[in-house]
Write an enzyme that holds these catalytic residues in place. Structure first.
Site, PDB file in Angstrom:
ATOM      1  N   ASP A  96      18.901  54.202  76.416  1.00  0.00           N
ATOM      2  CA  ASP A  96      17.762  53.476  75.870  1.00  0.00           C
ATOM      3  C   ASP A  96      16.506  54.300  76.107  1.00  0.00           C
ATOM      4  O   ASP A  96      16.097  54.513  77.253  1.00  0.00           O
ATOM      5  CB  ASP A  96      17.653  52.122  76.582  1.00  0.00           C
ATOM      6  CG  ASP A  96      17.133  51.029  75.683  1.00  0.00           C
ATOM      7  OD1 ASP A  96      16.234  51.319  74.880  1.00  0.00           O
ATOM      8  OD2 ASP A  96      17.608  49.890  75.795  1.00  0.00           O
ATOM      9  N   ASP A 196      13.619  52.183  71.616  1.00  0.00           N
ATOM     10  CA  ASP A 196      12.964  50.893  71.788  1.00  0.00           C
ATOM     11  C   ASP A 196      11.707  50.795  70.915  1.00  0.00           C
ATOM     12  O   ASP A 196      10.923  51.747  70.855  1.00  0.00           O
ATOM     13  CB  ASP A 196      12.594  50.746  73.281  1.00  0.00           C
ATOM     14  CG  ASP A 196      12.030  49.399  73.631  1.00  0.00           C
ATOM     15  OD1 ASP A 196      12.757  48.399  73.508  1.00  0.00           O
ATOM     16  OD2 ASP A 196      10.842  49.342  74.024  1.00  0.00           O
ATOM     17  N   GLU A 249      15.272  50.196  67.342  1.00  0.00           N
ATOM     18  CA  GLU A 249      14.894  48.781  67.407  1.00  0.00           C
ATOM     19  C   GLU A 249      13.632  48.633  66.572  1.00  0.00           C
ATOM     20  O   GLU A 249      12.599  49.225  66.882  1.00  0.00           O
ATOM     21  CB  GLU A 249      14.625  48.343  68.849  1.00  0.00           C
ATOM     22  CG  GLU A 249      14.271  46.873  68.919  1.00  0.00           C
ATOM     23  CD  GLU A 249      13.624  46.455  70.237  1.00  0.00           C
ATOM     24  OE1 GLU A 249      13.730  45.275  70.590  1.00  0.00           O
ATOM     25  OE2 GLU A 249      12.998  47.306  70.902  1.00  0.00           O
ATOM     26  N   HIS A 323      20.108  41.775  75.452  1.00  0.00           N
ATOM     27  CA  HIS A 323      19.384  41.417  76.677  1.00  0.00           C
ATOM     28  C   HIS A 323      18.078  40.682  76.401  1.00  0.00           C
ATOM     29  O   HIS A 323      17.450  40.186  77.334  1.00  0.00           O
ATOM     30  CB  HIS A 323      19.083  42.688  77.468  1.00  0.00           C
ATOM     31  CG  HIS A 323      18.190  43.622  76.694  1.00  0.00           C
ATOM     32  ND1 HIS A 323      18.623  44.301  75.570  1.00  0.00           N
ATOM     33  CD2 HIS A 323      16.886  43.964  76.852  1.00  0.00           C
ATOM     34  CE1 HIS A 323      17.634  45.021  75.088  1.00  0.00           C
ATOM     35  NE2 HIS A 323      16.565  44.832  75.837  1.00  0.00           N
ATOM     36  N   ASP A 324      17.639  40.636  75.153  1.00  0.00           N
ATOM     37  CA  ASP A 324      16.368  39.990  74.800  1.00  0.00           C
ATOM     38  C   ASP A 324      16.557  38.645  74.118  1.00  0.00           C
ATOM     39  O   ASP A 324      15.581  38.051  73.660  1.00  0.00           O
ATOM     40  CB  ASP A 324      15.557  40.894  73.865  1.00  0.00           C
ATOM     41  CG  ASP A 324      14.774  41.956  74.614  1.00  0.00           C
ATOM     42  OD1 ASP A 324      14.524  41.774  75.820  1.00  0.00           O
ATOM     43  OD2 ASP A 324      14.418  42.976  74.005  1.00  0.00           O
TER      44      ASP A 324
END
Length: 553
Positions: A96, A196, A249, A323-324
């Site tokens: 990430d 990200d 993302e 995870h979000d």
């Protein structure tokens, strides 16, 4: 670029996977100790959330040192061992990369604070206007997007937490420094990168006031220069690697931009994460609300994104969980009587679409939102800020808590349920976040007696063996049906078609089969109920949360 259509990627949130040293926090050695389980998954690559040095104000997305492992997760030797052990079972590593912003503890920010002119230019530093902030932008975590820059007259921009200072990508030195970071990890044997919020790197050079929240996002999201930056990133780093798999993302993006981000001929990224389908239980666009999901809107979004990305040559990342997000099974399925069937139905709906599927750790055993009883159970700064904002609006503590409980990011960050012990087999000590459902839902029990993990294995096997899934085009049908989501996968040079039917509700439902499919002999490729080969009638009846994947000619 590698064959994306056959790949399946598994996401591990290291902090919550397995604690090997008894400090209540998951670590790299913990992941190494679970290699046998990872091998059973039969996935191709693992995306790891950040484990770089960080103050952890935003769970590792505030990076203080891009080149080192945070000691709470282990050492560089642990990482190198992990890469080696995964390679032995033919599993790649996706890291990430948080390149839009860095921690205010990062040496670049510290040097900027000390007055180093080179590093001051790494950030968006602006003076206030007439006693006010440089502009009226709002942080995505609440409050103004500007904070005082030390004891100077300047302010620095942070679209997220005040401890996450936005990096100024307009400065070529910033870009070169970040490309160096990516190449460092490539030299460690990493072939996958998830970038990200990469589409907010192209902020306008003049940071003008916005007139409303929608217009504000346009000032820093999906601007044309992002494509230039991604092409540069590709050329300077992973573009040289035929095994590379990259995903961006994309915050509040568009289909047109996503096609350009992911179309191979553009030389930007392999695929995109987009989130429109996970906002269908937002009230008037507001995340912190509690309403039933809008099934017809969900179908409409899947239809639009799948068909248009296909027509434009772009590529989707397929996912329900990360995870979000709170667990999809709690949001879109049934956590009680039909937990298994709805978990399998949801997996079928996305895995057989066009794109690359992502499985978030615990999804394959049917994990659900934790049953917390107070805000003290939550750790995430976003959830705590949301609770304060909701009560400030006049909601009671109970009402505000109910909303946070349904949408908090911590819901999916709970430790992996390995067994039914007090701390779910994650640790022998109190974990950083408490599990609550491990007596009913855990890996040990699932592998011994369950059906969800086995069903995921069938989906993965199908993707690797069936060209209609890995390479086919997509076309939706039964678009107006109030319960069934259905689509066709097809190849230009074949008469064979894959038809997928999924019932999103707990009641049996009958739908009319389109005439062109009627009287066709079918072969059942997959179903979460007992199903046998036969001939398609003019109607199809699906049981609660039933999923069907059939092949016809």
């Amino acid at each position: 670029m590698t064959d994306l259509g056959k790949k399946v990627i598994y996401q591990i949130y290291p902090k919550s996977f397995y604690d090997s040293n008894g400090d209540g926090i998951g670590d790299l050695q913990g992941i190494i100790q679970k290699i046998d389980y990872i091998k059973k998954l039969n996935v191709d690559m693992i995306w790891f959330n950040p484990f770089f040095v960080s103050p952890q104000n935003d769970n590792g997305y505030d990076i203080a040192d891009y080149y080192n492992i945070d000691p709470r997760f282990g050492t560089m030797a642990d990482f190198e061992e992990l890469v080696k052990k995964l390679k032995e079972i033919h599993v790649g590593v996706m890291l990430d990369m948080v390149l839009n912003h860095c921690s205010t503890e990062n040496i670049w920010f510290k040097k900027a604070l000390a007055g180093d002119e080179k590093y001051r230019k790494f950030f968006y530093l602006r003076q206030g206007k007439e006693g006010k902030l440089p502009n009226n932008w709002q942080s995505k975590f609440g409050g103004p997007a500007w904070s005082k820059f030390g004891d100077t007259d300047d302010y620095y921009l942070h679209l997220y937490d005040p401890t996450q200072a936005d990096l100024d990508w307009h400065n070529p030195e910033v870009r070169q420094e970040l490309f160096k970071v990516v190449n460092f990890w490539r030299s460690k044997g990493v072939h996958g990168f998830r970038f990200d919020v990469i589409n907010v790197t192209g902020k306008a050079e003049k940071l003008v006031d916005s007139t409303d929240p929608v217009e504000e996002k346009k000032l820093y999201t999906d601007t044309p220069v992002v494509h230039k930056y991604l092409k540069e990133l590709n050329t300077a780093t992973f573009g040289k690697d035929p095994e590379s798999i990259t995903v961006g993302e994309m915050s509040s993006t568009t289909i047109a931009n996503s096609i350009e981000y992911s179309k191979p001929s553009e030389h930007e990224l392999s695929m995109v994460f987009t989130f429109h389908h996970l906002k269908v239980d937002y009230q008037d666009g507001e995340k912190w609300s509690k309403i039933p999901f809008d099934f017809m809107k969900l179908k409409e979004l899947f239809t639009e994104w799948q068909e248009k990305m296909d027509q434009g040559g772009g590529w989707n990342a397929l996912f329900w969980n990360n995870h979000d997000q709170p667990w999809a099974l709690t949001r879109f399925g049934d956590t009680g009587k039909y937990r298994e069937k709805s978990a399998e139905m949801l997996a079928t709906a996305t895995h057989l679409m066009r794109g690359t599927p992502y499985i978030y750790m615990g999804e394959e055993i049917g994990m659900i939102d934790p049953d917390y009883s107070s805000m003290d159970d939550y750790v995430d700064i976003e959830a705590k800020n949301a609770f304060k904002a909701l009560t400030k609006k006049g909601l009671s503590d109970q009402e505000a808590f109910g909303i946070v409980k349904s949408k908090a990011r911590d819901n999916s960050r709970v430790p992996m349920h390995w067994n039914n012990e007090k701390y779910a087999g994650f640790s022998e000590y109190k974990p950083w976040l408490m599990p609550t459902d491990q007596a009913r839902i855990n890996v040990q029990d699932e592998l011994a007696h369950g059906e969800i993990f086995d069903y995921y294995q069938k989906l993965i096997k199908l993707r690797k063996s069936e060209k209609l899934i890995s390479d086919g085009h997509i076309k939706m049908f039964l678009k107006d049906d109030p319960q069934i989501f259905a689509y066709e996968r097809y190849l230009e040079d074949s008469d064979e078609k894959l038809l997928v039917f999924t019932n999103f509700y707990s009641k049996e439902h009958t739908a009319k089969v389109p005439e062109k499919y009627q009287d066709k002999d079918f072969q059942v490729l997959l179903s979460n109920y007992d199903a046998v080969n036969g001939k398609l009638a003019d109607e199809i009846t699906l049981a609660p949360y039933e999923a069907w994947a059939i092949k016809i000619k």
